[in-house]
Design a protein around this motif. Structure first.
Motif, PDB file in Angstrom:
ATOM      1  N   ILE A 270      -3.081   8.166  -4.349  1.00 27.99           N
ATOM      2  CA  ILE A 270      -1.636   8.273  -4.570  1.00 27.99           C
ATOM      3  C   ILE A 270      -1.328   7.899  -6.015  1.00 27.99           C
ATOM      4  CG2 ILE A 270       0.611   7.374  -3.882  1.00 27.99           C
ATOM      5  CD1 ILE A 270      -0.589   6.799  -1.128  1.00 27.99           C
ATOM      6  N   PRO A 271      -0.786   8.819  -6.811  1.00 25.97           N
ATOM      7  CA  PRO A 271      -0.478   8.520  -8.216  1.00 25.97           C
ATOM      8  C   PRO A 271       0.560   7.407  -8.354  1.00 25.97           C
ATOM      9  CG  PRO A 271      -0.422  10.894  -7.795  1.00 25.97           C
ATOM     10  CD  PRO A 271      -0.496  10.217  -6.455  1.00 25.97           C
ATOM     11  N   LEU A 272       0.367   6.572  -9.364  1.00 23.78           N
ATOM     12  CA  LEU A 272       1.324   5.519  -9.718  1.00 23.78           C
ATOM     13  C   LEU A 272       1.831   5.833 -11.126  1.00 23.78           C
ATOM     14  CD1 LEU A 272      -0.716   2.399  -8.491  1.00 23.78           C
ATOM     15  CD2 LEU A 272       1.099   3.604  -7.251  1.00 23.78           C
ATOM     16  N   PRO A 273       2.864   6.654 -11.238  1.00 24.37           N
ATOM     17  CA  PRO A 273       3.332   7.121 -12.552  1.00 24.37           C
ATOM     18  C   PRO A 273       3.726   5.972 -13.470  1.00 24.37           C
ATOM     19  CG  PRO A 273       4.367   8.371 -10.775  1.00 24.37           C
ATOM     20  CD  PRO A 273       3.658   7.219 -10.139  1.00 24.37           C
ATOM     21  N   LYS A 274       3.362   6.114 -14.738  1.00 20.05           N
ATOM     22  CA  LYS A 274       3.722   5.162 -15.797  1.00 20.05           C
ATOM     23  C   LYS A 274       3.206   3.757 -15.511  1.00 20.05           C
ATOM     24  CE  LYS A 274       7.918   7.754 -16.953  1.00 20.05           C
ATOM     25  NZ  LYS A 274       9.402   7.697 -17.084  1.00 20.05           N
ATOM     26  N   ASN A 275       2.059   3.676 -14.854  1.00 19.76           N
ATOM     27  CA  ASN A 275       1.457   2.384 -14.529  1.00 19.76           C
ATOM     28  C   ASN A 275      -0.005   2.408 -14.959  1.00 19.76           C
ATOM     29  OD1 ASN A 275      -0.055   0.406 -12.643  1.00 19.76           O
ATOM     30  ND2 ASN A 275       2.086  -0.134 -12.319  1.00 19.76           N
ATOM     31  N   PRO A 276      -0.508   1.332 -15.597  1.00 18.22           N
ATOM     32  CA  PRO A 276      -1.899   1.317 -16.065  1.00 18.22           C
ATOM     33  C   PRO A 276      -2.926   1.510 -14.949  1.00 18.22           C
ATOM     34  CG  PRO A 276      -0.667  -0.508 -17.020  1.00 18.22           C
ATOM     35  CD  PRO A 276       0.224   0.106 -15.987  1.00 18.22           C
ATOM     36  N   LEU A 277      -2.550   1.193 -13.711  1.00 17.63           N
ATOM     37  CA  LEU A 277      -3.482   1.377 -12.597  1.00 17.63           C
ATOM     38  C   LEU A 277      -3.731   2.850 -12.288  1.00 17.63           C
ATOM     39  CD1 LEU A 277      -2.216  -1.417 -10.184  1.00 17.63           C
ATOM     40  CD2 LEU A 277      -4.375  -1.395 -11.434  1.00 17.63           C
ATOM     41  N   ARG A 278      -2.789   3.691 -12.663  1.00 20.53           N
ATOM     42  CA  ARG A 278      -2.878   5.164 -12.544  1.00 20.53           C
ATOM     43  C   ARG A 278      -2.716   5.668 -11.114  1.00 20.53           C
ATOM     44  NH1 ARG A 278      -7.578   4.913 -16.258  1.00 20.53           N
ATOM     45  NH2 ARG A 278      -8.894   5.692 -14.582  1.00 20.53           N
ATOM     46  N   ALA A 279      -3.398   5.038 -10.151  1.00 19.61           N
ATOM     47  CA  ALA A 279      -3.331   5.516  -8.765  1.00 19.61           C
ATOM     48  C   ALA A 279      -3.802   4.417  -7.832  1.00 19.61           C
ATOM     49  CB  ALA A 279      -4.190   6.767  -8.584  1.00 19.61           C
TER      50      ALA A 279
END
Length: 324
Positions: free
Chosen positions: A14-23
């Motif tokens: 699951i993408p995590l937009p604008k977050n360094p974790l990315r997904a």
């Protein structure tokens, strides 16, 4: 796309937009009786669409599905309330489940205003309203089914034992499948990146708590460690040794920063090395300043607990200096 990673076990990235974790890796375990989803993504439309796409692709009946939230962070718990409304039973550890429901209210976040002063972050004009935990957590109370160490969840051919692994959060839990040697560890152990170990209060040395949890999992017979970010780990003992070595390096780094002069939490964090794309502290977004300061604080408090550093409070701001 849901990717099969083991018989009847799928990984939905699951993408995590604008977050360094990315997904985040959400895992879906299928059975004829009841299915199990592990972790959800943020409480955002992008994350919800991705999760629901995976659920639809696997033709899952949500009325015959449970959700396990490994820990309180919003990238793991954010959509729990939405799934509950669809008839999904929600499991969480006793400690973190309670805290997730507390996070709904601004009173919970008032302590971050105190932290802002204590860490010396007021000069950066940060706000808890920019913290992902505040922005993307569930917004309604959830009727969690509480879990504790030793409880067992049966899903088809799998029998998952609940394991307490605090450190990344106070009540982080994992699932161990003894026969197949599988472990779902949330953020306790990650591949390539290191879990953020932050400050959770003066009543515990959270870094020591985390070390003990790592050593606990080290003793398990595991062939596949299903992590919440990046890749599946196939040699958990090697990765645990790397994480312990990382924190030993971190502690030495912090010792050198506070060796000559007393330092605030904020200034300690600003002098630490971070694997981020920003050249200097002033460029860090507000959320990253919170995470960096929290991690600096956990290491500073560990040094204070182990009597390697002294701590002073000056007008509500904490200072640390290495003992001679």
């Amino acid at each position: 796309m849901a990717v099969k990673v083991y018989p009847n076990i799928y990984k939905q990235e699951i993408p995590l937009p604008k977050n360094p974790l990315r997904a985040i890796n959400s895992y879906i375990i299928l059975s004829e009786d009841r299915n199990l989803i592990i972790d959800t993504g943020f409480n955002t439309e992008e994350c919800k669409k991705s999760l629901m796409d995976g659920i639809s692709e696997l033709n899952i009946d949500l009325s015959k599905t449970d959700l396990l939230v490994t820990h309180l962070h919003s990238d793991h718990s954010g959509l729990a309330s939405d799934l509950s409304k669809e008839g999904v039973r929600i499991y969480a550890g006793k400690i973190d489940g309670k805290m997730i429901n507390q996070m709904i209210y601004r009173e919970y976040w008032a302590k971050y205003e105190a932290y802002m002063k204590m860490f010396d972050l007021e000069k950066d004009n940060v706000s808890f309203e920019e913290h992902p935990g505040y922005k993307f957590s569930p917004k309604e109370p959830i009727d969690f089914i509480p879990l504790e160490e030793g409880n067992v969840l049966k899903v088809g051919e799998y029998s998952f034992e609940v394991v307490d692994i605090p450190g990344h959060t106070p009540g982080h839990i994992g699932l161990y499948e003894r026969e197949h040697k599988l472990f779902f560890c949330g953020d306790h152990i990650l591949d390539k990146i290191t879990p953020n170990i932050t400050f959770w209060g003066f009543d515990r040395d959270i870094l020591s708590v985390y070390f003990n949890s790592l050593k606990k999992v080290y003793q398990y017979d595991i062939q596949l460690l299903f992590t919440a970010h990046r890749e599946i780990v196939r040699d958990h003992k090697k990765r645990i040794n790397e994480l312990l070595s990382h924190h030993e390096h971190r502690l030495n780094e912090v010792k050198n920063i506070i060796k000559e002069n007393k330092m605030t939490v904020r200034d300690t964090a600003a002098n630490m090395h971070w694997e981020l794309r920003y050249d200097k502290w002033e460029d860090f977004p507000s959320a990253q300043k919170w995470f960096a300061s929290g991690e600096a604080m956990s290491h500073l408090e560990h040094l204070a607990y182990t009597e390697k550093a002294q701590k002073t409070d000056e007008d509500g701001i904490l200072y640390y200096k290495l003992n001679n």
